[in-house]
Design a protein around this motif. Structure first.
Motif, mmCIF file in Angstrom:
data_model
loop_
_atom_site.group_PDB
_atom_site.id
_atom_site.type_symbol
_atom_site.label_atom_id
_atom_site.label_comp_id
_atom_site.label_asym_id
_atom_site.label_seq_id
_atom_site.Cartn_x
_atom_site.Cartn_y
_atom_site.Cartn_z
ATOM 1 N N PRO A 75 0.801 -1.232 0.000
ATOM 2 C CA PRO A 75 0.000 0.000 0.000
ATOM 3 C C PRO A 75 0.830 1.276 0.000
ATOM 4 N N ALA A 76 2.117 1.181 0.354
ATOM 5 C CA ALA A 76 2.967 2.374 0.358
ATOM 6 C C ALA A 76 3.497 2.720 -1.035
ATOM 7 N N LEU A 77 3.390 1.792 -1.979
ATOM 8 C CA LEU A 77 3.885 2.057 -3.333
ATOM 9 C C LEU A 77 2.950 3.007 -4.074
ATOM 10 N N THR A 78 3.527 3.838 -4.913
ATOM 11 C CA THR A 78 2.705 4.674 -5.780
ATOM 12 C C THR A 78 2.175 3.827 -6.932
ATOM 13 N N ALA A 79 1.183 4.349 -7.628
ATOM 14 C CA ALA A 79 0.621 3.629 -8.767
ATOM 15 C C ALA A 79 1.681 3.364 -9.828
ATOM 16 N N ARG A 80 2.559 4.315 -10.057
ATOM 17 C CA ARG A 80 3.600 4.123 -11.070
ATOM 18 C C ARG A 80 4.607 3.077 -10.625
ATOM 19 N N GLU A 81 4.891 2.997 -9.320
ATOM 20 C CA GLU A 81 5.791 1.957 -8.823
ATOM 21 C C GLU A 81 5.168 0.572 -8.989
ATOM 22 N N ARG A 82 3.862 0.474 -8.759
ATOM 23 C CA ARG A 82 3.186 -0.806 -9.025
ATOM 24 C C ARG A 82 3.268 -1.134 -10.510
ATOM 25 N N GLY A 83 3.086 -0.123 -11.334
ATOM 26 C CA GLY A 83 3.183 -0.330 -12.775
ATOM 27 C C GLY A 83 4.552 -0.828 -13.195
ATOM 28 N N ASP A 84 5.600 -0.336 -12.535
ATOM 29 C CA ASP A 84 6.960 -0.783 -12.862
ATOM 30 C C ASP A 84 7.122 -2.281 -12.601
ATOM 31 N N ILE A 85 6.509 -2.778 -11.515
ATOM 32 C CA ILE A 85 6.576 -4.214 -11.215
ATOM 33 C C ILE A 85 5.859 -5.016 -12.298
ATOM 34 N N LEU A 86 4.714 -4.516 -12.744
ATOM 35 C CA LEU A 86 3.984 -5.231 -13.800
ATOM 36 C C LEU A 86 4.771 -5.230 -15.109
ATOM 37 N N LEU A 87 5.448 -4.131 -15.406
ATOM 38 C CA LEU A 87 6.259 -4.079 -16.622
ATOM 39 C C LEU A 87 7.439 -5.046 -16.529
ATOM 40 N N LYS A 88 8.030 -5.156 -15.330
ATOM 41 C CA LYS A 88 9.102 -6.138 -15.146
ATOM 42 C C LYS A 88 8.552 -7.545 -15.295
ATOM 43 N N ALA A 89 7.327 -7.778 -14.801
ATOM 44 C CA ALA A 89 6.697 -9.091 -14.966
ATOM 45 C C ALA A 89 6.510 -9.422 -16.436
ATOM 46 N N ALA A 90 6.091 -8.435 -17.225
ATOM 47 C CA ALA A 90 5.917 -8.663 -18.665
ATOM 48 C C ALA A 90 7.232 -9.086 -19.303
ATOM 49 N N ALA A 91 8.334 -8.439 -18.890
ATOM 50 C CA ALA A 91 9.644 -8.796 -19.441
ATOM 51 C C ALA A 91 10.058 -10.208 -19.027
ATOM 52 N N LEU A 92 9.780 -10.586 -17.789
ATOM 53 C CA LEU A 92 10.103 -11.940 -17.330
ATOM 54 C C LEU A 92 9.276 -12.995 -18.060
#
Length: 490
Positions: A75-92
């Motif tokens: 919950p402390a992450l910003t929306a863009r930080e959550r988005g960065d994790i999803l983008l890394k997931a796409a790359a993986l």
């Protein structure tokens, strides 16, 4: 032959480890130690076993998801930080594309060529799309009559229960998980009991991408685990894809705790071929529409409505095309139609054909191929519109064909079932295309094509095909709630 040798034969030489539940960032057995067999539908042999979760396991998963939502780093992450994790997931996922395609094909029986192109392509696209869209989550200031500062916030719902079916395990899980995570929710995923393998591997890869402990939990198992998730008071929303019958029960159960729900349910979608269509394109679309994924596709084009002037021509072309569709080993790149995902799916198709409705133009029988659950692509003609094969979802490679005389009759026939998930039409007349598309009661309409889907293009049901939308910003909105804030200045 040893058990290890048996499994190697069942999986084409691959080793698939036994699966556990993934709860709070750790792998564990079911509380009561129960396990479930996972069968290869291409040969009927055992692939591996997975934990059979129950009520106690669902409780633990919801508790872990609740803690991650309220107290962990998520919950402390910003929306863009959550988005960065999803983008890394796409790359993986892209890096592991072939491994996941092989596992999906093995588990479901879908042809490897389509698993690579469609299933993995769409899965990766979901994470990339919602990874980018996460940064657009924002509220707005509002001008109101009273003096003061007023604004809105867009906030996550909480713990999401994602329940997914056997036919597209990766696509249908990530179409829920990706927007739910982008919105800031946590998830308990209950995959289909028959096809759980890629859900477990997905959890590993999302953890590697940086998802904190407890944000995604996976409980494999049957209907007991699904019911426990729906009824759990700690779950804020149920996102479900499956049959209309099960969806109706979920909606009723979810109402007891006033849960949000998104229900993507059954379909009996019609394709219309008008007299001025490109017959070659229309036939290709019609065949693909009912044999894709062995007909186990909620948006499959399983009803074909054909103008009477070209009806016999189309029937002849369908018989020729369906006869030559390559059916066989799903790991063979040349295969277009693999086995049904399980014996119960195969037997369900046989029950419908045993009704004896209409005339069998081609197919209508099981195929004996290596002990797997194969059924021949089947075309039925000369059916009354009240026939069960016309009105009910068969969920197999079966196409019904009916003639019509006028545009109005075609629209009436297309809208004559209780479903409304998808529809399509073939014509060279642009005005007619848009006129008919506006009249069709369906969540998505394809013109001179079929099953063109994209993470940005929403779809969902009319009528008994459910409610809510998946894909696009509409899906992201469904995992958010709006809070209004007012501060007086006088």
């Amino acid at each position: 032959m040893t058990e290890e040798q048996e499994r190697a034969t069942a999986t084409g030489g691959a080793t698939v480890p036994a699966g556990q539940l993934y709860i709070g960032g750790t792998w564990r057995d079911a509380a009561d130690g129960a396990r479930r067999d996972v069968i290869n539908p291409a040969n009927g042999r055992l692939i591996t076993t997975v934990a059979e979760g129950g009520n106690e396991d669902v409780d633990a998963a919801v508790a872990a998801a609740t803690e991650a939502f309220t107290e962990g780093p998520w919950p402390a992450l910003t929306a863009r930080e959550r988005g960065d994790i999803l983008l890394k997931a796409a790359a993986l996922l892209q890096q592991h594309r072939e491994e996941l395609a092989q596992l999906e094909s093995l588990d479901t029986g879908k042809p490897i060529t389509f698993a690579r192109m469609v299933d993995l392509g769409d899965t990766i696209d979901h994470f990339a799309y919602y990874g980018g869209l996460a940064g657009t989550i924002e509220g707005a200031t509002r001008s109101i009559r009273r003096p003061g500062f007023a604004y809105t916030r867009r906030e996550p719902l909480g713990v999401i229960g994602a329940i997914t079916p056997f036919n597209f395990p990766l696509i249908l899980s990530t179409s829920k998980i990706a927007p739910a995570l982008a919105a800031g929710n946590t998830v308990v995923h209950k995959p289909a009991e028959d096809t759980p393998l890629t859900a477990l591997r997905l959890a590993e890869l999302l953890t590697e991408a940086g998802l904190p402990e407890g944000v995604l939990n996976v409980v494999t198992g049957g209907g007991q685990a699904g019911a426990a998730l729906v009824e759990h008071p700690g779950v804020a929303k149920i996102a479900f894809t499956g049959s209309t019958r099960t969806g109706s029960r979920i909606a009723a159960a979810a109402a007891a705790t006033v849960k949000h729900t998104t229900l993507e349910l059954g379909g009996k979608s019609a394709q219309i071929i008008f007299e001025d269509s490109d017959i070659g394109v229309a036939i290709e679309s019609a065949v693909g529409g009912f044999v894709f994924n062995t007909g186990q596709f909620c948006m499959g084009g399983t009803r074909l409505l054909v103008h009477r002037s070209v009806y016999e021509t189309v029937l002849g072309a369908l018989a020729e095309a369906a006869t030559h569709v390559p059916v066989g080993d799903p790991l063979d790149p040349a295969t277009v139609v693999g086995p049904m995902a399980g014996l119960k799916q195969l037997e369900n198709v046989e029950r419908y054909l045993a009704l004896g409705e209409g005339r069998v133009v081609v197919g209508g029988h099981r195929l004996d191929l290596g002990g797997g659950y194969f059924y021949a692509p089947t075309v039925l003609a000369d059916l009354d519109n009240t026939a069960r094969c016309v009105q009910e979802e068969i969920f197999g490679p079966v196409l019904t064909v009916q003639p019509f005389d006028t545009e109005e009759e075609a629209v009436t026939l297309a809208n004559s079932t209780p479903y409304g998930l998808a529809a399509g039409l073939h014509t060279r007349d642009v005005a007619r295309a848009h006129r008919v598309a506006a009249k069709l009661r369906a969540g998505i309409v394809w013109i001179n094509s079929w099953a063109v889907l994209d993470a940005a293009l929403p779809f969902g049901g009319y009528g008994q095909s459910g409610y809510g939308r998946e894909h696009g910003p509409e899906a992201l909105d469904a995992y958010l709630q709006t809070k209004s804030v007012y501060l007086p200045t006088a």
